[in-house]
Each structure stands twice: as structure tokens, then as C-alpha cells.
Write a protein that holds these residues in place. Structure first.
Motif, PDB file in Angstrom:
ATOM      1  N   MET A  45      28.085  37.093  48.231  1.00 48.09           N
ATOM      2  CA  MET A  45      29.171  36.429  47.518  1.00 48.09           C
ATOM      3  C   MET A  45      30.444  37.273  47.513  1.00 48.09           C
ATOM      4  N   SER A  46      30.287  38.615  47.434  1.00 48.76           N
ATOM      5  CA  SER A  46      31.459  39.480  47.355  1.00 48.76           C
ATOM      6  C   SER A  46      32.004  39.765  48.749  1.00 48.76           C
ATOM      7  N   ASP A  47      33.207  40.376  48.769  1.00 46.59           N
ATOM      8  CA  ASP A  47      33.827  40.720  50.035  1.00 46.59           C
ATOM      9  C   ASP A  47      34.430  42.112  49.924  1.00 46.59           C
ATOM     10  N   SER A  48      35.327  42.445  50.831  1.00 39.75           N
ATOM     11  CA  SER A  48      35.858  43.798  50.904  1.00 39.75           C
ATOM     12  C   SER A  48      37.173  43.960  50.159  1.00 39.75           C
ATOM     13  N   THR A  49      37.457  43.107  49.172  1.00 40.83           N
ATOM     14  CA  THR A  49      38.735  43.189  48.476  1.00 40.83           C
ATOM     15  C   THR A  49      38.849  44.416  47.597  1.00 40.83           C
ATOM     16  N   GLY A  50      37.748  45.076  47.243  1.00 41.36           N
ATOM     17  CA  GLY A  50      37.792  46.194  46.320  1.00 41.36           C
ATOM     18  C   GLY A  50      37.476  45.735  44.915  1.00 41.36           C
ATOM     19  N   GLY A 105      34.139  37.074  39.251  1.00 45.52           N
ATOM     20  CA  GLY A 105      32.860  37.106  39.953  1.00 45.52           C
ATOM     21  C   GLY A 105      32.563  35.807  40.664  1.00 45.52           C
ATOM     22  N   SER A 106      32.882  34.689  40.011  1.00 48.25           N
ATOM     23  CA  SER A 106      32.615  33.382  40.618  1.00 48.25           C
ATOM     24  C   SER A 106      33.517  33.122  41.816  1.00 48.25           C
ATOM     25  N   MET A 107      34.643  33.864  41.897  1.00 53.16           N
ATOM     26  CA  MET A 107      35.562  33.722  43.027  1.00 53.16           C
ATOM     27  C   MET A 107      35.242  34.685  44.152  1.00 53.16           C
ATOM     28  N   GLY A 108      34.159  35.449  43.997  1.00 57.94           N
ATOM     29  CA  GLY A 108      33.737  36.356  45.058  1.00 57.94           C
ATOM     30  C   GLY A 108      34.408  37.705  45.039  1.00 57.94           C
ATOM     31  N   GLY A 124      24.461  36.847  36.627  1.00 55.99           N
ATOM     32  CA  GLY A 124      24.354  35.521  37.230  1.00 55.99           C
ATOM     33  C   GLY A 124      25.657  35.032  37.820  1.00 55.99           C
ATOM     34  N   PHE A 125      26.773  35.611  37.384  1.00 56.52           N
ATOM     35  CA  PHE A 125      28.091  35.275  37.927  1.00 56.52           C
ATOM     36  C   PHE A 125      28.622  36.396  38.824  1.00 56.52           C
TER      37      PHE A 125
END
Length: 297
Positions: free
Chosen positions: A1-6, A52-55, A78-79
């Protein structure tokens, strides 16, 4: 879900929101039917959950009643939120009663509980090594202990050239402590998020251009949320950009500003221009008012 935005670190309150939607005006001394729901809330928690819900990788720092820590940690995970919750052995978690009128506007009754004892030693300074943004809820500034903690953490972030933003959070508390003190506590922060009422209280003017010019010297950037009127961004030179909001059916405005701030920050960390950041903030805030509660489902 996450990315490399920091990573984003959010510092703020975690609350239980008791949301009351009466069928009509309150009847003093008697009954009124109402829809009553209970949901996790708190401005800081809302922002973290939306992020968190926005990744966006996010850690949320707050103090909670000891018995609530396990289920709140599970809820936040969970989020996709990394919870940094400190268990208070004495005070319970905060509770907020939200009374929503027929137009969707809210009034709050607040018992901040364990949030009032957030302290310097609770701050996860080690996370700053992987952090690109710190977002401070204004609620953390309205009491002495959490204010010292949040300002210390903000100073540590700034010493590492990490941007620090603040959301004014509460016009009532801004007026109670005084605009001058709030501006002093947050001087040098990179961004101020404020709604229309908070901007009036902080700038002493209802004129948008004047608000930007008055508040701009204190911050690198000022973002003012105008509800159905959209939002604007500016600095000491005045308004740089103002965008409208879509027409939506307002059910509950709780957390709309938190969704806005989260979407704005999330977009900024992805490297998009300020117009896109503002547009995504407006879209998120507008979507948030169409449902009950301050967090995504």
C-alpha cells in the motif's frame, strides 16, 4: 500500500468520537430522538488514518489510556498507520461528543484525557531519520505538557531540514489562548492549515488577502480551507491560488479539514505542483463531508 514518498510523523490527539445527530433542535429539560454513533477520532488520528489510507507511510504519536492501547494499535494498523501510542497508567483516553445540526455543522464537547500528558520523553526522535514531513495538530499546543513535547519534536525536525506543518484545529481554543501565543508557538513552521474561522481568529480579519499577508510572515505558506467555498494557498505576498469546491450533500463536517490536510501533504510528498495539492485536498475534504465520522471507512 505504501510507496517511496517518505514518512510523515503526525503528532496529535486520539479520541473516541461520540457523534450525535438530533432529529431536530434540542429540547431543554426533555427528550429529542437522535442518531448516536461511536467512532475512533481525534484530529491527529484522523489525519494519520487518512494519510495511511492514501498510501503515505505515516507514524502517529499520541498518549492513550493503558487499557485502550492494544485495540487502538490494531485499529490504526488496519489503515496502514504505524502507531506510536504511549499508555497512560492513570488517565483514560480522550472522549469527544460531537453534536451535528441539520446543516451538518458541528459543536464539540471535549475531554482530552490522557492526551493532556503527552510529554517530551514520548517523542520518537529516532523516526526522524526516515521522515520527510512532520504534521502537528493544533490541539497538541493548547495545553502545557503536549505543547512542550510537540514544539521540541518540531525543533528536532527543523534542525534536520524536515518541514513542519501545523493545523490550527480549533477556533475556540485559538481564541482562548490568544492568536499571538499560537503564532509565537508555531513561528517558522513551513505550513499553516486553517479553516475560515481559525484564519479570522489568527489574522484578525475576514479578508482572505489580508489573512495571507498577516499570517505569511510567520510561515512559509498558508493554506486556508473555505468549506463549500473551496480553499486558498498563499504567503506574505498574498493569495497565490484559490480553487472552488464541488457541490455535495453535507452529512457531517467532522474530519473534513483533516482529510484535506492529509491529501494535500500526501500529494506534496509525491512531488506534484501546489495546484494539484490544493485540488486533491478539496476533493478529499468534500468527500469526507458526505459521510458520518472523521475517518475513512
Amino acid at each position: 500500500m505504501s510507496d517511496s514518498t517518505g514518512r510523515v510523523i503526525v503528532i496529535g490527539d486520539v479520541m473516541t468520537d461520540v457523534i450525535v445527530i438530533p432529529e431536530g433542535p434540542l429540547v431543554r429539560g426533555s427528550d429529542r430522538r437522535a442518531q448516536i454513533t461511536q467512532r475512533p477520532g481525534g484530529s491527529g488520528a484522523n489525519q494519520a488514518v487518512w494519510l495511511g489510507s492514501m498510501g503515505t507511510p505515516v507514524s502517529f504519536v499520541a498518549r492513550v489510556g493503558a487499557r485502550d492501547k492494544p485495540h487502538l494499535e490494531a485499529y490504526l494498523r488496519g489503515f496502514h498507520v504505524d502507531p506510536v501510542l504511549i499508555a497512560d497508567p492513570v488517565k483514560p483516553s480522550g472522549i469527544l461528543v460531537v453534536i451535528v445540526d441539520a446543516g451538518g455543522e458541528r459543536s464539540f464537547l471535549t475531554d482530552r484525557g490522557a492526551n493532556l500528558d503527552l510529554s517530551h520523553s514520548d517523542m520518537p526522535v529516532w523516526l526522524l531519520e526516515e521522515t520527510r514531513y512532520v504534521l502537528v495538530s493544533g490541539y497538541s499546543l493548547f495545553a502545557e505538557k503536549p505543547r512542550h513535547a510537540a514544539r521540541w519534536m518540531a525543533g528536532e525536525a527543523q534542525s534536520r531540514s524536515i518541514p513542519v506543518a501545523v493545523d490550527a484545529a480549533s477556533v475556540g481554543f485559538v481564541e482562548e489562548v490568544g492568536a499571538d501565543k499560537f503564532l509565537q508557538w508555531t513561528k517558522g513552521f513551513s505550513t499553516l492549515f486553517a479553516n475560515a474561522d481559525e484564519a479570522v481568529a489568527l489574522a484578525g480579519s475576514a479578508d482572505l488577502e489580508t489573512q495571507m499577508r498577516v499570517l505569511g510572515p510567520n510561515y512559509g505558506r498558508v493554506v486556508i480551507k473555505l468549506g463549500a467555498g473551496g480553499a486558498a494557498v498563499g504567503d506574505v505576498s498574498g493569495v497565490k491560488l484559490k480553487l472552488p469546491a464541488p457541490a455535495v450533500k453535507v452529512v457531517d463536517t467532522t474530519g473534513a479539514g483533516d482529510a484535506f490536510a492529509a491529501a494535500f501533504v500526501s500529494a506534496e510528498l509525491r512531488g506534484v505542483d501546489v495546484e494539484t495539492c490544493l485540488r486533491r485536498g478539496i476533493e478529499a475534504g468534500s468527500a469526507a463531508v458526505t459521510k458520518v465520522g472523521g475517518q475513512p471507512d
